[in-house]
Design a protein around this motif. Structure first.
Motif, PDB file in Angstrom:
ATOM      1  N   UNK A  66     -46.258 -40.364 -16.909  1.00 14.38           N
ATOM      2  CA  UNK A  66     -45.374 -39.516 -17.712  1.00 14.38           C
ATOM      3  C   UNK A  66     -44.255 -40.396 -18.259  1.00 14.38           C
ATOM      4  N   UNK A  67     -43.989 -40.319 -19.537  1.00 10.35           N
ATOM      5  CA  UNK A  67     -42.971 -41.154 -20.166  1.00 10.35           C
ATOM      6  C   UNK A  67     -41.664 -40.392 -20.317  1.00 10.35           C
ATOM      7  N   UNK A  68     -40.591 -41.025 -19.896  1.00 13.17           N
ATOM      8  CA  UNK A  68     -39.260 -40.429 -19.937  1.00 13.17           C
ATOM      9  C   UNK A  68     -38.318 -41.231 -20.846  1.00 13.17           C
ATOM     10  N   UNK A 118     -50.357 -32.693 -23.643  1.00 17.33           N
ATOM     11  CA  UNK A 118     -49.360 -33.742 -23.838  1.00 17.33           C
ATOM     12  C   UNK A 118     -48.106 -33.430 -23.024  1.00 17.33           C
ATOM     13  N   UNK A 119     -47.848 -32.151 -22.782  1.00 18.90           N
ATOM     14  CA  UNK A 119     -46.751 -31.731 -21.897  1.00 18.90           C
ATOM     15  C   UNK A 119     -47.286 -31.106 -20.613  1.00 18.90           C
ATOM     16  N   UNK A 127     -42.940 -32.124 -15.703  1.00 17.54           N
ATOM     17  CA  UNK A 127     -41.645 -32.186 -15.025  1.00 17.54           C
ATOM     18  C   UNK A 127     -40.569 -32.801 -15.924  1.00 17.54           C
ATOM     19  N   UNK A 128     -40.595 -32.400 -17.182  1.00 21.20           N
ATOM     20  CA  UNK A 128     -39.608 -32.844 -18.170  1.00 21.20           C
ATOM     21  C   UNK A 128     -39.040 -31.631 -18.896  1.00 21.20           C
ATOM     22  N   UNK A 175     -40.957 -28.007 -18.499  1.00 22.27           N
ATOM     23  CA  UNK A 175     -42.330 -27.581 -18.750  1.00 22.27           C
ATOM     24  C   UNK A 175     -42.796 -26.732 -17.582  1.00 22.27           C
ATOM     25  N   UNK A 176     -43.063 -25.473 -17.842  1.00 18.59           N
ATOM     26  CA  UNK A 176     -43.471 -24.560 -16.776  1.00 18.59           C
ATOM     27  C   UNK A 176     -44.874 -24.931 -16.294  1.00 18.59           C
ATOM     28  N   UNK A 177     -45.061 -25.165 -14.989  1.00 17.46           N
ATOM     29  CA  UNK A 177     -46.417 -25.391 -14.491  1.00 17.46           C
ATOM     30  C   UNK A 177     -47.290 -24.176 -14.807  1.00 17.46           C
TER      31      UNK A 177
END
Length: 529
Positions: free
Chosen positions: A191-193, A337-338, A405-406, A429-431
């Motif tokens: 995951x990129x932050x 992607x999310x 988790x972003x 981002x809601x699981x």
């Protein structure tokens, strides 16, 4: 682990998490010692008995630490019933923050509502730590999310935080070593932050950090990404939603700048993070002026935290060729992607895993069947007490969670008004696990079904939304069929590998399936928690 020992632990997993506990698995429970009845329904222990010997240690019988370390499934069972317990005014229930009066723009919990049980907001499906509540902490209100898989989310967020901060430390070290700025990508679990730039003087430019605060702490709880740990969530909710105050020495130590390890093994470090303070500064404070002090012993918080750490993952309902295509379309349209489907925990702090899937041949309610697996090892410490049971600490793949988790900006249709006149524009981002059971949708419950909440997406999700909306009704239906297969379930109505449903049982379906007695499981005659 010896076969008989493993079997005993599996039985305990099923019972403690309330897969197959008759009469004691409703959404909310009264205290049978306070409200006796011919059915003998309700919690069989008083609140004082559930507190036991307080937090204690691994050598203090009946303390929360002792149970978590040596009889962990009893702690889980106790946490479940504290979660379902209906608290009384005499025990400190109420009042609402400020009794509902005050500057709500400065203190949103004034609009949190008042409920006498955790399950009052998190109680659907029946007997589950699910969804169902609504609060007015914002002008347009918020719905209470389900709590399935909460421990897995905490562990993922914490591991990602550690990796992001390790990247920051490397960047600073490299910049100081080379005497020049160093830019590094922030990535964890693929995951990129965004990225950071460290300077030789030790400062860090965080202007290109994406989806997380500049301190690089992933906060997985609440829609806007506010809270770090399950423990903070519990202590805060007990106070804001139930008027129950606790002086928690664990949180207090971290707030003071120290490092504290919670009952669930979460490390809170006040030198690195801003920790949410408990509502009172000592057990003798009565900040809500209700005449009751020491309302919630921290031992109760220990059991609640340990229960939610180990709580079930959502289940998977019927799968077929159509849902398989729908699963593929999640990626094809760009949703993943999310909503990343699977993430891996490096070190699992749970003591058990329960995997629940569609299996109608097992005769359970809703066609679901749960398979419990212990995740612990026994250690004989030579103390004469029962053996220590500690998490095995292996890696674990969290499947079908569908989150990154972003925080993301999903456009004006999702923006949320605050009482101070500002807007909350970014949300975690809601699981998606469990999404097939949790209508209506959105943090505010404004979307009546899954199709409508998808079409509501904009902003960073505009491209994926357009891909879905421009496809045929047939393919849209396939994707929706897949999402509807991601379900929550009522634990007492779900058969398991240790307690298969028996429609011939005269108590079926009231009990759901054959009973397992806690007194047998835990070698404590007459104790049904």
């Amino acid at each position: 682990m010896h076969h008989r020992t493993a079997q005993k632990f599996l039985l305990a997993v099923v019972a403690a998490l309330s897969l197959a506990i008759p009469h004691t698995a409703s959404a909310q429970l009264t205290d049978a010692t306070q409200a006796p009845n011919p059915e003998n329904a309700g919690i069989q222990k008083s609140l004082t008995e559930q507190v036991g010997a307080g937090q204690g240690d691994a050598f203090t019988p009946s303390s929360s630490t002792y149970l978590i370390r040596r009889d962990p499934f009893r702690s889980v069972a106790r946490g479940r019933q504290i979660f379902q317990r209906k608290f009384t005014v005499a025990q400190g229930f109420g009042p609402l923050t400020g009794d509902g009066v005050g500057n709500i723009a400065a203190e949103g919990s004034i609009g949190a509502g008042l409920v006498d049980s955790c399950a009052g907001c998190h109680g659907r499906p029946r007997g589950a730590a699910g969804f169902g509540g609504n609060v007015a902490t914002r002008p347009d209100s918020r719905d209470a999310p389900h709590l399935f898989g909460l421990g897995l989310q905490e562990m993922l967020a914490d591991e990602i935080t550690q990796e992001l901060r390790a990247t920051r430390a490397r960047a600073i070290s490299s910049a100081q070593l080379n005497g020049a700025p160093v830019t590094l990508e922030l990535e964890s679990k693929e995951i990129r932050y965004g990225k950071i730039t460290a300077h030789p003087n030790g400062t860090v430019d965080t202007s290109e950090v994406d989806g997380v605060n500049p301190d690089l702490r992933v906060r997985p709880f609440f829609a806007q990404g506010l809270t770090i740990s399950i423990r903070e969530f519990i202590v805060g909710a007990l106070n804001a939603e139930m008027g129950l105050e606790t002086f928690d020495p664990v949180l207090a130590a971290a707030v003071a700048g120290g490092q504290a390890v919670t009952a669930a093994g979460m490390v809170l470090d006040g030198a690195l993070d801003t920790i949410e303070a408990p509502p009172v500064s000592s057990p003798f404070d009565d900040s809500d002026n209700d005449g009751v002090v020491d309302e919630i012993d921290p031992a109760l918080v220990d059991h609640l935290e340990f229960y939610l750490l180990n709580y079930f993952k959502p289940g998977r309902y019927e799968r077929n060729g159509f849902t398989a295509v729908g699963e593929y379309l999640m990626s094809y349209y760009g949703c993943t992607s999310c909503h990343i489907q699977n993430l891996t925990i490096d070190r699992d702090r749970r003591i058990a895993d329960v995997d629940t899937a569609f299996n109608p041949a097992k005769n359970g309610f809703n066609g679901l069947f749960a398979t419990a697996t212990p995740l612990l090892v026994e250690i004989d410490d030579g103390s004469g007490h029962p053996t220590l049971k500690v998490p095995s600490g292996d890696s674990f793949e969290v499947r079908n969670i569908f989150t990154d988790l972003k925080r993301h900006d999903l456009g004006a249709n999702f923006w949320e008004r605050n009482y101070d006149g500002t807007f909350q524009k970014e949300f975690m981002t809601e699981p998606l696990w469990g999404v097939g059971s949790t209508s209506p949708y959105g943090h505010d419950g404004r979307s009546i079904n899954l199709k409508e909440v998808i079409l509501r997406h904009g902003g960073e999700a505009q491209t994926a939304r357009n891909a879905f909306s421009s496809s045929s009704t047939y393919y849209q239906r396939l994707l929706l069929d897949f999402l509807e297969s991601l379900v929550l379930f009522g634990p007492p109505d779900t058969a398991s590998n240790l307690d298969e449903a028996d429609p011939g049982d005269p108590d079926f379906p009231q009990r759901g399936h054959g009973s397992i007695k806690l007194s047998v499981l835990f070698n404590d005659p007459g104790d049904s928690e």
